[in-house]
Design an enzyme around this catalytic site. Structure first.
Site, PDB file in Angstrom:
ATOM      1  N   GLY A   1       0.053  10.506  -5.077  1.00 29.42           N
ATOM      2  CA  GLY A   1      -0.693  10.091  -3.894  1.00 29.42           C
ATOM      3  C   GLY A   1       0.031   9.046  -3.088  1.00 29.42           C
ATOM      4  O   GLY A   1       1.190   9.229  -2.729  1.00 29.42           O
TER       5      GLY A   1
ATOM      6  N   TYR B   1      -5.031  -6.519  -1.494  1.00 29.63           N
ATOM      7  CA  TYR B   1      -4.129  -6.955  -0.410  1.00 29.63           C
ATOM      8  C   TYR B   1      -4.337  -6.052   0.791  1.00 29.63           C
ATOM      9  O   TYR B   1      -5.232  -5.202   0.772  1.00 29.63           O
ATOM     10  CB  TYR B   1      -2.667  -6.945  -0.884  1.00 29.63           C
ATOM     11  CG  TYR B   1      -2.276  -5.790  -1.783  1.00 29.63           C
ATOM     12  CD1 TYR B   1      -2.119  -4.512  -1.263  1.00 29.63           C
ATOM     13  CD2 TYR B   1      -2.056  -5.974  -3.148  1.00 29.63           C
ATOM     14  CE1 TYR B   1      -1.750  -3.453  -2.079  1.00 29.63           C
ATOM     15  CE2 TYR B   1      -1.700  -4.920  -3.972  1.00 29.63           C
ATOM     16  CZ  TYR B   1      -1.541  -3.655  -3.423  1.00 29.63           C
ATOM     17  OH  TYR B   1      -1.184  -2.610  -4.233  1.00 29.63           O
ATOM     18  N   ASP B   2      -3.533  -6.282   1.843  1.00 31.34           N
ATOM     19  CA  ASP B   2      -3.772  -5.597   3.130  1.00 31.34           C
ATOM     20  C   ASP B   2      -5.159  -5.940   3.680  1.00 31.34           C
ATOM     21  O   ASP B   2      -5.779  -5.138   4.364  1.00 31.34           O
ATOM     22  CB  ASP B   2      -3.633  -4.065   3.009  1.00 31.34           C
ATOM     23  CG  ASP B   2      -2.223  -3.646   2.630  1.00 31.34           C
ATOM     24  OD1 ASP B   2      -1.287  -4.436   2.855  1.00 31.34           O
ATOM     25  OD2 ASP B   2      -2.063  -2.528   2.111  1.00 31.34           O
TER      26      ASP B   2
ATOM     27  N   TRP C   1       2.807  -4.689  -6.352  1.00 35.44           N
ATOM     28  CA  TRP C   1       3.352  -3.757  -5.374  1.00 35.44           C
ATOM     29  C   TRP C   1       4.338  -4.552  -4.529  1.00 35.44           C
ATOM     30  O   TRP C   1       3.913  -5.368  -3.728  1.00 35.44           O
ATOM     31  CB  TRP C   1       2.270  -3.127  -4.497  1.00 35.44           C
ATOM     32  CG  TRP C   1       2.925  -2.196  -3.546  1.00 35.44           C
ATOM     33  CD1 TRP C   1       3.437  -2.503  -2.320  1.00 35.44           C
ATOM     34  CD2 TRP C   1       3.208  -0.810  -3.771  1.00 35.44           C
ATOM     35  NE1 TRP C   1       4.031  -1.392  -1.773  1.00 35.44           N
ATOM     36  CE2 TRP C   1       3.899  -0.348  -2.628  1.00 35.44           C
ATOM     37  CE3 TRP C   1       2.945   0.073  -4.830  1.00 35.44           C
ATOM     38  CZ2 TRP C   1       4.338   0.987  -2.527  1.00 35.44           C
ATOM     39  CZ3 TRP C   1       3.378   1.382  -4.707  1.00 35.44           C
ATOM     40  CH2 TRP C   1       4.066   1.834  -3.563  1.00 35.44           C
TER      41      TRP C   1
ATOM     42  N   GLU D   1      -5.862   7.710  -1.609  1.00 33.49           N
ATOM     43  CA  GLU D   1      -6.259   6.724  -0.591  1.00 33.49           C
ATOM     44  C   GLU D   1      -6.917   7.448   0.581  1.00 33.49           C
ATOM     45  O   GLU D   1      -6.241   7.956   1.449  1.00 33.49           O
ATOM     46  CB  GLU D   1      -5.043   5.922  -0.134  1.00 33.49           C
ATOM     47  CG  GLU D   1      -4.434   5.166  -1.320  1.00 33.49           C
ATOM     48  CD  GLU D   1      -3.338   4.187  -0.923  1.00 33.49           C
ATOM     49  OE1 GLU D   1      -3.199   3.871   0.269  1.00 33.49           O
ATOM     50  OE2 GLU D   1      -2.626   3.734  -1.819  1.00 33.49           O
TER      51      GLU D   1
END
Ligand SMILES: *[C@@H]1O[C@H](CO)[C@@H](O)[C@H](O)[C@H]1NC(C)=O
Ligand SMILES: *[C@@H]1O[C@H](CO)[C@@H](O)[C@H](O)[C@H]1NC(C)=O
Length: 500
Positions: A110, A219-220, A369, A153
């Site tokens: 993915g 995060y993001d 990540w 996602e």
């Protein structure tokens, strides 16, 4: 390289002082590798041979794709595989277990670019699900991984289908878990973290039953898509977070939500970014958190994507450019600016606080990540992998190795002493459930594959033995202990389920 590590182990250099590590103190350090970083230039280039196999407990190879049919898809065969002059990165990745036999390797399916549509189609259909399970088992078995990571996602998002992704995802995980059972393969997932997105995508109680590790992508949270500057991965809410929704957008609130929804502590792994989110300020004089932004900041010098920058890229630039670095006392993260460029990022201090949080709250550990954006060359402070080292120091009380025991070190020594000829398919033998992938046979020796054969062939005398034929070459495998090779599903299975 292998020999050097062995010598270091033999000399006791890598041994934690005071002998063996306690198993109950074991924490996960789950490390994703973006394999495409091999295409980056100069100091940005990152390859499997840069991985330090002692700094992670789980290494995740990204990414593989999923077909509408349910087949797992290799996206970059030249990089991943060995056939037709490929680089054979999968084999090199899994061979890292020869150096650290406690290491687990996981194949990730993915990621953002794969989108959500094919997952939705597969998860909605029993036959496609079964094909995916079979395809995943074969893939793991053939390449010597220890498990699968699902990076969908996200369920119920980013496609126009009307399937019940939330429940279908549970079914898909249940069937994967069932299919993995004979081999004890790990089943993990990277999940959209915030309550707003998680509540759309997951039945947390149910998915927690089937997942061994839940990698929470905390995060993001803020980025160039916002009209104002913000922190990529805040620890706590800021005073500007006044709505109920925005007070949920931080690590502490996210973890509390997942726990409240029934995720077991020991499976929850705190995801931390080794990259920053960049902005272009509307006004260079207005550079606090929440200042007006025109859009993405300029791209990192190696990753070449406007709006984000690796820690390695940023710290390298900070050595020669005049960045002003600040610390947000409430959200517990650094940010920096130079002219109209503005970046929120994580450094050893903020990463250390998050690792301590995982430890203090008895969570499963920390996920990163990703490896290739740490300062893996040690350009900025001299130490290689300063961010990952920080996590290890905090989770393992200053030890560098991730808790190796003496018996494991003996195994390591044994496997290292086994001669490994170049070009041979090698999967490290770790525990009784790993298929023992052996030597590439010359077809003249066994004659198990005809030159036309491509695929799996069972041994004529031993049902626990099988071969993968590739253009006449036989790759030999043994099923894990007591299991037999099933010709119908072309996987190892319980003897009572196999016609032998
Ligand atoms: C989805 O499945 C189709 C059909 O198998 C395939 O062509 C495509 O590459 C897959 N992935 C994406 C991102 O569409
Ligand atoms: C999750 O699934 C279970 C079993 O189907 C159901 O009882 C429960 O209400 C679901 N929870 C949520 C939050 O959807």
């Amino acid at each position: 390289m292998i020999l050097n590590i062995y010598v270091l182990i033999a000399l006791g250099v890598l041994l934690p002082k005071g002998g063996t590590a306690d198993a109950h103190n074991r924490k996960y350090v789950v490390c994703y590798q973006g394999t495409w970083a091999t295409y980056r230039q100069s100091n940005g280039k990152y390859d499997v041979n840069y991985i330090d196999p002692f700094l992670c407990t789980h290494l995740v190879y990204t990414f593989f794709g999923i077909e509408e049919s349910g087949e797992l898809r290799v996206i970059d065969p030249t990089l991943d595989l060995e056939e037709n002059g490929g680089h054979g990165n999968i084999r090199k990745f899994n061979a890292l277990k020869l150096q650290n036999p406690t290491l687990k390797t996981i194949a990730a399916v993915g990621g953002w670019n794969e989108g959500s549509r094919n997952f939705s189609i597969v998860a909605n259909d029993p036959e496609r699900r079964q094909r995916f399970v079979r395809s995943a088992v074969q893939f793991i078995q053939r390449h010597g991984f220890n498990g699968l990571d699902l990076d969908w996602e996200y369920p119920n998002q980013r496609h126009d289908l009307t399937f019940d992704d939330k429940n279908n995802f549970v079914t898909l995980l249940r069937e994967l878990k069932e299919g993995f059972k004979p081999f004890q393969y790990l089943l993990t997932a990277a999940v959209g973290a915030s309550p707003a997105t998680a509540s759309i995508s997951y039945n947390i109680t149910e998915i927690s039953k089937y997942l061994d590790i839940i990698n929470v992508m905390a995060y993001d949270i803020h980025g160039a898509w916002d009209p104002a500057t913000g922190i990529n991965a805040p620890f706590y809410a800021s005073k500007n977070d006044i709505t109920e929704g925005s007070r949920q957008l931080n690590l502490d609130a996210i973890i509390k939500y997942w726990l409240a929804q029934g995720a077991p502590r020991e499976k929850l792994v705190v995801g931390v970014p080794f990259y920053g989110r960049t902005f272009t300020l509307a006004d260079a004089a207005q550079h606090s958190v929440g200042s007006s932004s025109l859009g993405p900041g300029t791209a990192g010098q190696y990753s070449l994507e406007p709006g984000s920058i690796g820690y390695n890229e940023l710290c390298e630039r900070m050595r020669t450019e005049q960045w002003q670095v600040e610390w947000d006392e409430v959200q517990l993260a650094p940010y920096a600016y130079m002219g109209q460029q503005w970046v929120s990022f994580d450094n050893p201090r903020s990463i250390g606080l998050k690792a301590q949080y995982a430890k203090d709250n008895n969570l499963g550990g920390v996920m990163v990540w990703s490896l290739e954006s740490d300062d893996f060359r040690g350009i900025c402070g001299g130490e290689k992998y300063p961010l990952l080292q920080t996590i290890n120091r905090i989770l393992f009380d200053g030890r560098t190795a991730t808790g190796l025991t003496q018996s494991v070190l003996n195994m390591a020594a044994e496997s290292i002493q086994r001669p490994v000829a170049p070009g041979y398919a090698v999967a490290p033998v770790v525990g009784s459930h790993t298929p023992q992938q052996g030597i590439v046979l010359d077809p003249r020796d066994g004659g198990v594959c005809t030159s036309q054969d491509n695929g799996y062939v069972r041994d004529k005398h031993d049902c626990g033995k099988f071969y993968y034929c590739n253009q006449g070459m036989a790759h030999s495998f043994n099923c894990p202990h007591n299991l037999k090779f099933d010709l119908e599903s072309t996987t190892c299975n319980y003897p009572q389920s196999v016609d032998c």
